[in-house]
Design a protein around this motif. Structure first.
Motif, short mmCIF file in Angstrom:
data_model
loop_
_atom_site.label_atom_id
_atom_site.label_comp_id
_atom_site.label_asym_id
_atom_site.label_seq_id
_atom_site.Cartn_x
_atom_site.Cartn_y
_atom_site.Cartn_z
N GLY A 65 0.79 -1.23 0.00
CA GLY A 65 0.00 0.00 0.00
C GLY A 65 0.81 1.27 0.00
N TYR A 66 2.12 1.16 0.10
CA TYR A 66 3.00 2.32 0.03
C TYR A 66 3.91 2.13 -1.18
CZ TYR A 66 1.49 3.98 4.58
OH TYR A 66 0.73 4.45 5.62
N LYS A 67 3.42 2.55 -2.32
CA LYS A 67 4.18 2.40 -3.56
C LYS A 67 5.49 3.18 -3.46
CE LYS A 67 1.05 -0.09 -5.42
NZ LYS A 67 1.13 -1.47 -5.08
N PRO A 68 6.58 2.55 -3.86
CA PRO A 68 7.90 3.19 -3.69
C PRO A 68 8.06 4.45 -4.53
CG PRO A 68 8.06 1.21 -5.00
CD PRO A 68 6.66 1.26 -4.48
N ARG A 69 8.78 5.39 -3.98
CA ARG A 69 9.16 6.62 -4.68
C ARG A 69 10.63 6.51 -5.03
NH1 ARG A 69 4.65 10.50 -4.33
NH2 ARG A 69 3.37 9.60 -2.70
N SER A 70 10.99 7.06 -6.15
CA SER A 70 12.37 6.91 -6.59
C SER A 70 13.28 8.04 -6.12
CB SER A 70 12.42 6.85 -8.11
OG SER A 70 11.88 8.03 -8.66
N ASN A 71 12.73 9.02 -5.43
CA ASN A 71 13.53 10.21 -5.09
C ASN A 71 13.89 10.28 -3.60
OD1 ASN A 71 10.88 10.59 -4.33
ND2 ASN A 71 10.92 12.78 -4.65
N TYR A 72 14.13 9.14 -3.00
CA TYR A 72 14.51 9.18 -1.58
C TYR A 72 15.92 9.55 -1.52
CZ TYR A 72 16.67 4.58 -2.14
OH TYR A 72 17.46 3.53 -2.53
#
Length: 79
Positions: free
Chosen positions: A72-79
């Motif tokens: 339910g927490y789709k990954p973000r690429s800008n961490y």
């Protein structure tokens, strides 16, 4: 407006995320909104969307490490 996340805020958010992930992996139900509200109460004025964004960043890190993540927490690429 709140600036960058402190180490304590990040630690609390990661701990919360991992508790939800553990429940998910065990097939146990949990309430993401309830977890978010609880974190809002202990973090330094962080909004619900900010916490969700941080949880999505945690998912991205876990994927990079080859680990399971909360669907339910789709990954973000800008961490």
């Amino acid at each position: 407006m709140t600036e960058g996340w402190s180490a304590a805020e990040v630690a609390a958010t990661v701990e919360d995320y991992l508790s939800m992930l553990e429940a998910e992996l065990r097939g146990q139900s949990y309430n993401k909104a309830e977890h978010n509200r609880r974190l809002q109460g202990i973090l330094n004025g962080r909004s619900g969307p900010a916490i969700e964004f941080k949880h999505a960043n945690i998912s991205a890190v876990l994927i990079d490490l080859g680990r399971p993540y909360i669907a339910g927490y789709k990954p973000r690429s800008n961490y």
